[in-house]
Design a protein around this motif. Structure first.
Motif, PDB file in Angstrom:
ATOM      1  N   HIS A 138      42.682  48.291  42.993  1.00 34.76           N
ATOM      2  CA  HIS A 138      43.046  47.574  41.770  1.00 34.76           C
ATOM      3  C   HIS A 138      42.982  46.057  41.947  1.00 34.76           C
ATOM      4  O   HIS A 138      42.892  45.320  40.953  1.00 34.76           O
ATOM      5  CB  HIS A 138      44.470  47.976  41.357  1.00 34.76           C
ATOM      6  CG  HIS A 138      44.853  47.529  39.978  1.00 34.76           C
ATOM      7  ND1 HIS A 138      45.301  46.241  39.708  1.00 34.76           N
ATOM      8  CD2 HIS A 138      44.845  48.171  38.794  1.00 34.76           C
ATOM      9  CE1 HIS A 138      45.561  46.132  38.414  1.00 34.76           C
ATOM     10  NE2 HIS A 138      45.287  47.286  37.833  1.00 34.76           N
ATOM     11  N   ASN A 181      37.778  53.049  43.842  1.00 36.22           N
ATOM     12  CA  ASN A 181      38.425  54.219  44.436  1.00 36.22           C
ATOM     13  C   ASN A 181      37.426  55.137  45.111  1.00 36.22           C
ATOM     14  O   ASN A 181      37.696  55.690  46.186  1.00 36.22           O
ATOM     15  CB  ASN A 181      39.197  54.995  43.362  1.00 36.22           C
ATOM     16  CG  ASN A 181      40.625  54.512  43.214  1.00 36.22           C
ATOM     17  OD1 ASN A 181      41.345  54.363  44.193  1.00 36.22           O
ATOM     18  ND2 ASN A 181      41.050  54.251  41.985  1.00 36.22           N
ATOM     19  N   ILE A 183      37.868  50.022  38.570  1.00 39.00           N
ATOM     20  CA  ILE A 183      38.795  50.639  39.512  1.00 39.00           C
ATOM     21  C   ILE A 183      38.283  51.996  39.989  1.00 39.00           C
ATOM     22  O   ILE A 183      38.421  52.348  41.167  1.00 39.00           O
ATOM     23  CB  ILE A 183      40.188  50.795  38.877  1.00 39.00           C
ATOM     24  CG1 ILE A 183      40.766  49.422  38.547  1.00 39.00           C
ATOM     25  CG2 ILE A 183      41.131  51.547  39.811  1.00 39.00           C
ATOM     26  CD1 ILE A 183      42.082  49.470  37.789  1.00 39.00           C
ATOM     27  N   GLN A 231      45.366  52.729  46.113  1.00 42.54           N
ATOM     28  CA  GLN A 231      45.429  52.338  44.705  1.00 42.54           C
ATOM     29  C   GLN A 231      45.523  50.819  44.559  1.00 42.54           C
ATOM     30  O   GLN A 231      44.837  50.221  43.710  1.00 42.54           O
ATOM     31  CB  GLN A 231      46.638  52.995  44.039  1.00 42.54           C
ATOM     32  CG  GLN A 231      46.589  54.515  44.016  1.00 42.54           C
ATOM     33  CD  GLN A 231      47.864  55.119  43.479  1.00 42.54           C
ATOM     34  OE1 GLN A 231      48.778  54.416  43.072  1.00 42.54           O
ATOM     35  NE2 GLN A 231      47.943  56.440  43.487  1.00 42.54           N
ATOM     36  N   TRP A 232      46.386  50.200  45.373  1.00 47.06           N
ATOM     37  CA  TRP A 232      46.590  48.754  45.266  1.00 47.06           C
ATOM     38  C   TRP A 232      45.348  47.960  45.626  1.00 47.06           C
ATOM     39  O   TRP A 232      45.007  46.977  44.964  1.00 47.06           O
ATOM     40  CB  TRP A 232      47.774  48.332  46.129  1.00 47.06           C
ATOM     41  CG  TRP A 232      49.098  48.750  45.584  1.00 47.06           C
ATOM     42  CD1 TRP A 232      49.441  48.837  44.262  1.00 47.06           C
ATOM     43  CD2 TRP A 232      50.258  49.151  46.319  1.00 47.06           C
ATOM     44  NE1 TRP A 232      50.747  49.269  44.137  1.00 47.06           N
ATOM     45  CE2 TRP A 232      51.280  49.467  45.379  1.00 47.06           C
ATOM     46  CE3 TRP A 232      50.553  49.273  47.674  1.00 47.06           C
ATOM     47  CZ2 TRP A 232      52.549  49.887  45.758  1.00 47.06           C
ATOM     48  CZ3 TRP A 232      51.822  49.700  48.057  1.00 47.06           C
ATOM     49  CH2 TRP A 232      52.806  49.997  47.107  1.00 47.06           C
ATOM     50  N   GLY A 269      40.633  45.711  39.121  1.00 45.79           N
ATOM     51  CA  GLY A 269      41.586  45.766  38.019  1.00 45.79           C
ATOM     52  C   GLY A 269      41.564  44.496  37.186  1.00 45.79           C
ATOM     53  O   GLY A 269      41.681  44.539  35.958  1.00 45.79           O
ATOM     54  N   GLU A 282      38.641  44.749  34.880  1.00 47.35           N
ATOM     55  CA  GLU A 282      38.875  45.627  33.727  1.00 47.35           C
ATOM     56  C   GLU A 282      39.782  44.973  32.688  1.00 47.35           C
ATOM     57  O   GLU A 282      39.630  45.181  31.488  1.00 47.35           O
ATOM     58  CB  GLU A 282      39.483  46.958  34.184  1.00 47.35           C
ATOM     59  CG  GLU A 282      38.504  47.869  34.903  1.00 47.35           C
ATOM     60  CD  GLU A 282      39.053  49.268  35.077  1.00 47.35           C
ATOM     61  OE1 GLU A 282      40.177  49.545  34.610  1.00 47.35           O
ATOM     62  OE2 GLU A 282      38.354  50.092  35.694  1.00 47.35           O
ATOM     63  N   SER A 312      36.807  46.283  46.475  1.00 49.77           N
ATOM     64  CA  SER A 312      37.253  46.034  45.103  1.00 49.77           C
ATOM     65  C   SER A 312      36.486  44.866  44.493  1.00 49.77           C
ATOM     66  O   SER A 312      36.151  44.877  43.308  1.00 49.77           O
ATOM     67  CB  SER A 312      38.761  45.753  45.070  1.00 49.77           C
ATOM     68  OG  SER A 312      39.227  45.577  43.763  1.00 49.77           O
TER      69      SER A 312
END
Length: 237
Positions: free
Chosen positions: A64, A161, A157, A60-61, A68, A71, A151
Motif C-alpha cells: 500500500h 500484492n 495495490i 499489506q503495508w 495506495g 490509487e 510498490s
C-alpha cells in the motif's frame, strides 16, 4: 532524518484515522497473543503465529505504501513536496518496520504473560529467542525494502500484492520448516539453516541500502508513474 520522521508520522496519523482497521488488528493481536495460548496450542503454532501475522500485515503495508497513494490520486502531491526521494522511501519503510515490530512484540509479550499465568513456558531459552529476534528483524528489513520498492513500480495495490507474493511464500515456508526443526530438537539443522538464511538476508539488505536506494530520485518515481500521468515537472523537484 527530520524528513524521514515527518513521513513516518504522516503514515502513523493515516493509520489511526482508520478505526475499523485498527480495531481489527487489536482483536487479532488479542486472539493470537491471549486466546491461542489459553487453548494450550503447541509452541510451533504459537511462535509461528507471532511471526506470520506481523509479516502478513507487513505485506499489506508495503504494497500500500506507494501503490495506495497512486490509487488515491495523492502521489503527485507527495512527489511535488520538497521532501527528498530517499526520505520518502525510508519514511515509508520505517513505518512498515516499526508497525510490524510493535505487532510482533505485543503478541509475544502477551503470549509470555499467559504462559507465566498458566505456569507453562516456551521450550526456548533466552539466547535462542534472541537469535530468533535477530533473524526476524532481518526478515522485516528485507521484506520492507523489497516490498516498498515493488510498490513504487506497481500500478495499483493488487499488482503490488501479486509481486510481493513471490517474496513472501519462500519466507513463510522457511519459517514453518525452521520451527519444525526446532520443535523436533534438530538443533544443528536449525542453526545451519538460520545462518544460511541470515547471510542471504544480510546480502539483500546491503544491496538495497548501499546500492539500490542511493539511485532512488524523482526520475525513478516518475518513470514508474508514467502510466498514471505524473507530470514531467516532478523529476525537477
Amino acid at each position: 532524518m527530520n524528513e524521514i520522521e515527518t513521513v513516518f508520522r504522516m503514515q502513523i496519523k493515516e493509520y489511526f484515522k482508520d478505526k475499523g482497521t485498527l480495531i481489527f488488528h487489536l482483536c487479532a493481536v488479542v486472539l493470537i497473543g491471549i486466546v491461542a495460548p489459553l487453548f494450550r496450542l503447541n509452541d510451533i503454532v504459537l511462535l509461528s503465529g507471532s511471526i506470520l501475522f506481523p509479516l502478513t500485515l507487513l505485506k499489506q503495508w508495503t504494497a500500500h505504501s506507494f501503490a495506495g497513494e497512486k490509487e488515491m490520486k495523492t502521489i503527485e502531491t507527495i512527489l511535488s513536496s520538497p521532501i527528498k526521494s530517499r526520505s520518502l522511501f525510508y519514511g515509508k519503510c520505517m513505518y512498515c518496520i516499526v508497525s510490524s515490530g510493535v505487532c510482533y512484540l505485543s503478541i509475544f509479550i502477551l503470549m509470555l504473560l499467559v504462559k507465566i499465568f498458566t505456569k507453562e513456558y516456551f521450550q526456548i531459552n533466552f539466547w535462542e529467542w534472541v537469535g530468533m529476534l535477530i533473524l526476524f528483524i532481518h526478515i522485516l528489513l528485507t521484506v520492507t525494502l523489497i516490498g516498498v520498492d515493488r510498490s513504487i513500480t506497481s500500478d495499483d495495490i493488487r499488482t503490488a500484492n501479486s509481486k510481493l507474493t513471490l517474496v513472501f511464500y519462500p519466507i513463510y515456508i522457511y519459517i514453518v520448516i525452521l520451527f519444525n526443526l526446532f520443535t523436533q530438537h534438530l538443533m544443528v539443522a536449525t542453526y545451519l539453516l538460520s545462518a544460511v538464511f541470515l547471510v542471504v538476508l544480510m546480502g539483500v539488505n546491503s544491496y538495497f541500502i548501499f546500492i539500490k536506494v542511493k539511485k532512488i530520485d524523482r526520475s525513478y518515481f516518475a518513470e514508474s508513474y508514467k502510466k498514471v500521468g505524473v507530470s514531467d515537472e516532478i523529476t525537477n523537484v
